[in-house]
Design a protein around this motif. Structure first.
Motif, PDB file in Angstrom:
ATOM      1  N   SER A 502      19.005  46.220  19.268  1.00  0.00           N
ATOM      2  CA  SER A 502      18.884  44.757  19.166  1.00  0.00           C
ATOM      3  C   SER A 502      19.957  44.111  20.018  1.00  0.00           C
ATOM      4  CB  SER A 502      19.022  44.321  17.703  1.00  0.00           C
ATOM      5  OG  SER A 502      20.324  44.637  17.225  1.00  0.00           O
ATOM      6  N   GLU A 503      19.753  42.841  20.293  1.00  0.00           N
ATOM      7  CA  GLU A 503      20.694  42.143  21.167  1.00  0.00           C
ATOM      8  C   GLU A 503      22.093  42.135  20.577  1.00  0.00           C
ATOM      9  OE1 GLU A 503      22.064  40.338  24.539  1.00  0.00           O
ATOM     10  OE2 GLU A 503      20.090  41.258  24.159  1.00  0.00           O
ATOM     11  N   SER A 504      22.181  41.929  19.284  1.00  0.00           N
ATOM     12  CA  SER A 504      23.504  41.897  18.651  1.00  0.00           C
ATOM     13  C   SER A 504      24.182  43.263  18.702  1.00  0.00           C
ATOM     14  CB  SER A 504      23.375  41.412  17.210  1.00  0.00           C
ATOM     15  OG  SER A 504      22.532  42.299  16.470  1.00  0.00           O
ATOM     16  N   ASP A 505      23.380  44.322  18.452  1.00  0.00           N
ATOM     17  CA  ASP A 505      23.951  45.667  18.516  1.00  0.00           C
ATOM     18  C   ASP A 505      24.384  46.012  19.938  1.00  0.00           C
ATOM     19  OD1 ASP A 505      23.552  46.058  15.825  1.00  0.00           O
ATOM     20  OD2 ASP A 505      21.621  47.096  16.086  1.00  0.00           O
ATOM     21  N   MET A 506      23.593  45.566  20.918  1.00  0.00           N
ATOM     22  CA  MET A 506      23.938  45.829  22.309  1.00  0.00           C
ATOM     23  C   MET A 506      25.263  45.169  22.668  1.00  0.00           C
ATOM     24  SD  MET A 506      23.133  47.204  25.255  1.00  0.00           S
ATOM     25  CE  MET A 506      21.364  47.550  25.277  1.00  0.00           C
ATOM     26  N   LYS A 507      25.421  43.880  22.268  1.00  0.00           N
ATOM     27  CA  LYS A 507      26.667  43.176  22.588  1.00  0.00           C
ATOM     28  C   LYS A 507      27.865  43.805  21.897  1.00  0.00           C
ATOM     29  CE  LYS A 507      24.652  38.624  23.571  1.00  0.00           C
ATOM     30  NZ  LYS A 507      24.604  37.201  23.186  1.00  0.00           N
ATOM     31  N   ASN A 508      27.676  44.222  20.649  1.00  0.00           N
ATOM     32  CA  ASN A 508      28.777  44.868  19.929  1.00  0.00           C
ATOM     33  C   ASN A 508      29.185  46.189  20.585  1.00  0.00           C
ATOM     34  OD1 ASN A 508      28.932  42.837  17.987  1.00  0.00           O
ATOM     35  ND2 ASN A 508      27.478  43.871  16.603  1.00  0.00           N
ATOM     36  N   LEU A 509      28.188  46.962  21.030  1.00  0.00           N
ATOM     37  CA  LEU A 509      28.485  48.253  21.666  1.00  0.00           C
ATOM     38  C   LEU A 509      29.230  48.041  22.983  1.00  0.00           C
ATOM     39  CD1 LEU A 509      28.243  51.310  21.823  1.00  0.00           C
ATOM     40  CD2 LEU A 509      25.966  51.024  22.816  1.00  0.00           C
ATOM     41  N   ILE A 510      28.760  47.090  23.797  1.00  0.00           N
ATOM     42  CA  ILE A 510      29.426  46.841  25.077  1.00  0.00           C
ATOM     43  C   ILE A 510      30.852  46.351  24.849  1.00  0.00           C
ATOM     44  CG2 ILE A 510      29.404  45.373  27.130  1.00  0.00           C
ATOM     45  CD1 ILE A 510      26.349  45.483  27.041  1.00  0.00           C
ATOM     46  N   GLN A 511      31.008  45.473  23.840  1.00  0.00           N
ATOM     47  CA  GLN A 511      32.345  44.968  23.565  1.00  0.00           C
ATOM     48  C   GLN A 511      33.275  46.082  23.093  1.00  0.00           C
ATOM     49  OE1 GLN A 511      33.315  41.781  24.284  1.00  0.00           O
ATOM     50  NE2 GLN A 511      35.365  42.652  23.879  1.00  0.00           N
ATOM     51  N   ASN A 512      32.751  47.006  22.293  1.00  0.00           N
ATOM     52  CA  ASN A 512      33.569  48.138  21.839  1.00  0.00           C
ATOM     53  C   ASN A 512      34.001  49.023  23.013  1.00  0.00           C
ATOM     54  OD1 ASN A 512      33.429  47.363  19.149  1.00  0.00           O
ATOM     55  ND2 ASN A 512      31.604  48.634  18.735  1.00  0.00           N
ATOM     56  N   ILE A 513      33.085  49.187  23.969  1.00  0.00           N
ATOM     57  CA  ILE A 513      33.428  49.985  25.160  1.00  0.00           C
ATOM     58  C   ILE A 513      34.546  49.310  25.941  1.00  0.00           C
ATOM     59  CG2 ILE A 513      32.564  50.828  27.372  1.00  0.00           C
ATOM     60  CD1 ILE A 513      29.819  51.166  26.067  1.00  0.00           C
ATOM     61  N   LEU A 514      34.418  47.995  26.144  1.00  0.00           N
ATOM     62  CA  LEU A 514      35.441  47.273  26.906  1.00  0.00           C
ATOM     63  C   LEU A 514      36.771  47.244  26.147  1.00  0.00           C
ATOM     64  CD1 LEU A 514      33.292  44.304  28.283  1.00  0.00           C
ATOM     65  CD2 LEU A 514      34.130  46.282  29.542  1.00  0.00           C
ATOM     66  N   ASP A 515      36.707  47.083  24.834  1.00  0.00           N
ATOM     67  CA  ASP A 515      37.953  47.065  24.059  1.00  0.00           C
ATOM     68  C   ASP A 515      38.682  48.401  24.171  1.00  0.00           C
ATOM     69  OD1 ASP A 515      37.394  44.498  23.275  1.00  0.00           O
ATOM     70  OD2 ASP A 515      36.571  45.058  21.303  1.00  0.00           O
ATOM     71  N   GLU A 516      37.901  49.463  24.258  1.00  0.00           N
ATOM     72  CA  GLU A 516      38.507  50.801  24.303  1.00  0.00           C
ATOM     73  C   GLU A 516      39.014  51.162  25.693  1.00  0.00           C
ATOM     74  OE1 GLU A 516      39.794  54.497  22.996  1.00  0.00           O
ATOM     75  OE2 GLU A 516      39.024  52.809  21.809  1.00  0.00           O
ATOM     76  N   ALA A 517      38.286  50.754  26.745  1.00  0.00           N
ATOM     77  CA  ALA A 517      38.584  51.255  28.091  1.00  0.00           C
ATOM     78  C   ALA A 517      39.100  50.207  29.064  1.00  0.00           C
ATOM     79  CB  ALA A 517      37.320  51.889  28.675  1.00  0.00           C
ATOM     80  N   ASP A 518      38.862  48.939  28.795  1.00  0.00           N
ATOM     81  CA  ASP A 518      39.288  47.886  29.732  1.00  0.00           C
ATOM     82  C   ASP A 518      40.768  47.604  29.531  1.00  0.00           C
ATOM     83  OD1 ASP A 518      39.386  45.887  31.585  1.00  0.00           O
ATOM     84  OD2 ASP A 518      38.340  44.410  30.337  1.00  0.00           O
ATOM     85  N   LEU A 519      41.596  48.342  30.240  1.00  0.00           N
ATOM     86  CA  LEU A 519      43.038  48.248  30.017  1.00  0.00           C
ATOM     87  C   LEU A 519      43.626  46.940  30.522  1.00  0.00           C
ATOM     88  CD1 LEU A 519      44.039  51.920  30.983  1.00  0.00           C
ATOM     89  CD2 LEU A 519      43.469  50.980  28.735  1.00  0.00           C
ATOM     90  N   ASP A 520      43.093  46.394  31.616  1.00  0.00           N
ATOM     91  CA  ASP A 520      43.637  45.125  32.150  1.00  0.00           C
ATOM     92  C   ASP A 520      42.910  43.901  31.615  1.00  0.00           C
ATOM     93  OD1 ASP A 520      41.237  45.397  33.416  1.00  0.00           O
ATOM     94  OD2 ASP A 520      42.045  45.539  35.452  1.00  0.00           O
ATOM     95  N   GLU A 521      41.922  44.134  30.725  1.00  0.00           N
ATOM     96  CA  GLU A 521      41.214  43.071  30.018  1.00  0.00           C
ATOM     97  C   GLU A 521      40.615  42.026  30.965  1.00  0.00           C
ATOM     98  OE1 GLU A 521      43.932  41.428  27.199  1.00  0.00           O
ATOM     99  OE2 GLU A 521      43.979  43.236  25.961  1.00  0.00           O
ATOM    100  N   ASP A 522      39.983  42.511  32.036  1.00  0.00           N
ATOM    101  CA  ASP A 522      39.321  41.603  32.975  1.00  0.00           C
ATOM    102  C   ASP A 522      37.809  41.562  32.753  1.00  0.00           C
ATOM    103  OD1 ASP A 522      38.706  44.126  33.817  1.00  0.00           O
ATOM    104  OD2 ASP A 522      39.217  43.812  35.930  1.00  0.00           O
ATOM    105  N   GLY A 523      37.324  42.195  31.694  1.00  0.00           N
ATOM    106  CA  GLY A 523      35.908  42.148  31.366  1.00  0.00           C
ATOM    107  C   GLY A 523      35.055  43.150  32.123  1.00  0.00           C
TER     108      GLY A 523
END
Length: 548
Positions: A502-523
């Motif tokens: 679902s759209e909400s699950d997709m957004k949550n998963l992508i956000q979790n990936i970025l929170d875990e790996a996006d070290l410079d927090e540029d999205g």
């Protein structure tokens, strides 16, 4: 005076009598043998599985062997048709070949004198060697074609007709120049060089060189080397045998690339394929020594006994295959021209025992000046053939995708739809992205060189950093050198397939990936951040692969 003469004669008679008694006593100690009553015919009445367990041959195979040995010995006027049943003699010799038992224990088991067992052994083992003319022979063109086709089916390499290797057979210290027979493991041994086929049949056998000689020198001194160099029809065009890195590289003897730490993934894959085929010669050696177990460690010091015993073990190995498996016996009329060369005729000569010259070409027992030139040319052709095989192995896979278009044209370019017919790519959700990542024209169409690059990166030998770089390019759908939200969304959608989130699950998963790996927090994820994730993944290399 006469009394003194009589006393002297009596004294001499007493001394002679005492000496005679001592000799008689020693003779009785040495040769007296108490036999037990044994009905040897009971062995012949064993059920087939029991008989084979003890004598390594089925009852039918044993009867055939006895028949052929009697014919051979009778033709040579070496058998007398009186006395003990020949099958009883053959049972004793077969037991000796199949077990590590001593002649004393075998004699006790069969109720005979040890000297009698030894006499049968000396006569029957050489006769088994003479049967090698029938059971060990080089395949003809038709049979080589069958061997090559079957090996190509399991390996993808075309033209392989045999596997080459040598084995040391351990013995006690020989009578002449024992130091020359001491191998690198500090055991006394002789060398047996063997070529086997896909069915583990021995196709060429050369036995008797000193254990101190390197495999490469044993090969240079062998009739096999001379046949490869001088006999034009020994192999057809494009045919060759496979050896390990101890042997010289020739156009008819292909060896692996030497691993100097700088092999390409393609070379490593080629070596792996060669190893997968060459393991058959190791299976052959294991089968011979496990079935005919006395060959594992021979307590003999006479070279003729040692060589005959090893030859007989290999002959019986082939005998079992021809008379026990589904492959029919090939009728060979007359003497096999190479069998008399299986045994070197001057094993103990000084010429045989010099320092090993792995890089050299000639030795006193081997090739002459004409052979030197042929050998050098064969080495040059061998280097070129090995590279051609290394590339042609992958080219066969490439050609199979579109045989009509590719043919022998290595410059042919196949469309992405054809490349995606490759089994591993066909089921991969990122198949089209993989084609685009490796396409030199960036449209998904691939040349053979593009296909080679793809197989190299996806091979087990490719470094983790190289795999990570190409994985990043595959996942970068928009080509901006960053894995943004849209890229990650497409990656997840392809991985989930029909089970869409679902759209909400997709957004949550992508956000979790970025929170875990996006070290410079540029999205978005840069390559460095993506590589940081890959470093934490222990199974990335094992899953990011395609095997040829």
């Amino acid at each position: 005076m006469d009394d003194f003469v009589d006393l002297g004669i009596l004294a001499m008679l007493n001394v002679m009598l005492e000496i005679g008694e001592m000799e008689l006593e020693e003779t009785l100690k040495t040769f007296f043998w108490e036999k037990v009553t044994v009905d040897v015919n009971e062995y012949l009445r064993f059920s087939d599985p029991t008989f084979k367990r003890h004598f390594r041959l089925s009852t039918t195979q044993f009867e055939i062997l006895c028949h052929e040995l009697v014919e051979l010995l009778s033709a040579n006027n070496e058998i007398v048709r009186v006395g003990r049943d020949f099958r009883h003699k053959a049972l004793m010799v077969t037991w000796i070949l199949a077990t590590p038992d001593t002649f004393r224990s075998v004699a006790l088991r069969f109720g005979v004198h040890p000297g009698e067992v030894h006499r049968y052994y000396k006569k029957i083992v050489p006769a088994i060697c003479d049967l090698g003319r029938r059971y060990i022979f080089w395949p003809d063109a038709v049979e080589r074609g069958r061997i090559s086709a079957e090996l190509q089916e399991v390996s993808g390499l075309q033209g392989v007709v045999g596997m080459l290797d040598s084995k040391h057979f351990v013995m006690t210290s020989p009578e002449l120049e024992p130091a020359s027979f001491r191998n690198r493991h500090h055991d006394y041994s002789i060398n047996a060089m063997v070529v086997c086929d896909n069915d583990l049949k021995v196709r060429d056998l050369y036995v008797g060189e000193a254990g101190s000689l390197h495999d490469a020198r044993v090969f240079r001194r062998s009739p096999l080397c001379r046949n490869i160099l001088f006999t034009e029809n020994f192999m057809s065009r494009g045919e060759y045998i496979i050896g390990d890195s101890a042997y010289m590289l020739l156009d008819r003897v292909i060896t692996p690339f030497h691993n100097n730490g700088h092999l390409t993934p393609r070379q490593i894959q080629f070596n792996r394929v060669l190893s997968g085929i060459r393991v058959r010669i190791e299976h052959t050696f294991g089968r011979v020594t496990n079935i005919w177990r006395r060959s594992r460690n021979m307590f003999v010091y006479k070279m003729d006994y040692m060589v005959d015993h090893i030859c007989a073990s290999f002959v019986l190995h082939n005998f079992r295959l021809y008379h026990g498996d589904e492959y029919p016996l090939v009728n060979v009329d007359g003497d096999h021209p190479d069998f008399d060369d299986f045994i070197p005729d001057n094993v103990n000569d000084d010429d045989n025992l010099g320092e090993d010259e792995v890089g050299g070409i000639l030795d006193p027992h081997g090739l002459q000046e004409e052979g030197e030139a042929l050998l050098r040319n064969a080495q040059l052709r061998g280097e070129q053939r090995r590279w051609n095989l290394c590339n042609s192995f992958a080219h066969q896979k490439f050609k199979a995708l579109h045989p009509e278009k590719v043919g022998h044209n290595k410059n042919a370019k196949l469309s992405m739809s054809k490349i995606l017919l490759y089994p591993e790519l066909k089921v991969n959700p990122f198949g089209d992205r993989i084609c685009h990542a490796f396409s030199s024209s960036h449209d998904g169409d691939c040349t053979f060189e593009d296909f080679l690059d793809m197989m190299s990166v996806f091979s087990d030998a490719a470094p983790k950093s190289v795999k990570a770089e190409h994985a990043f390019r595959i996942f970068d759908f928009d080509g901006d050198d960053m894995l943004g939200e849209s890229d990650l969304r497409q990656v997840v959608e392809r991985l989930t397939g029909s089970q869409r989130l679902s759209e909400s699950d997709m957004k949550n998963l992508i956000q979790n990936i970025l929170d875990e790996a996006d070290l410079d927090e540029d999205g978005a994820l840069s390559f460095a951040e993506f590589e940081h994730i890959i470093d934490k993944s222990s199974d990335f290399c094992s899953t990011f692969r395609i095997r040829l």
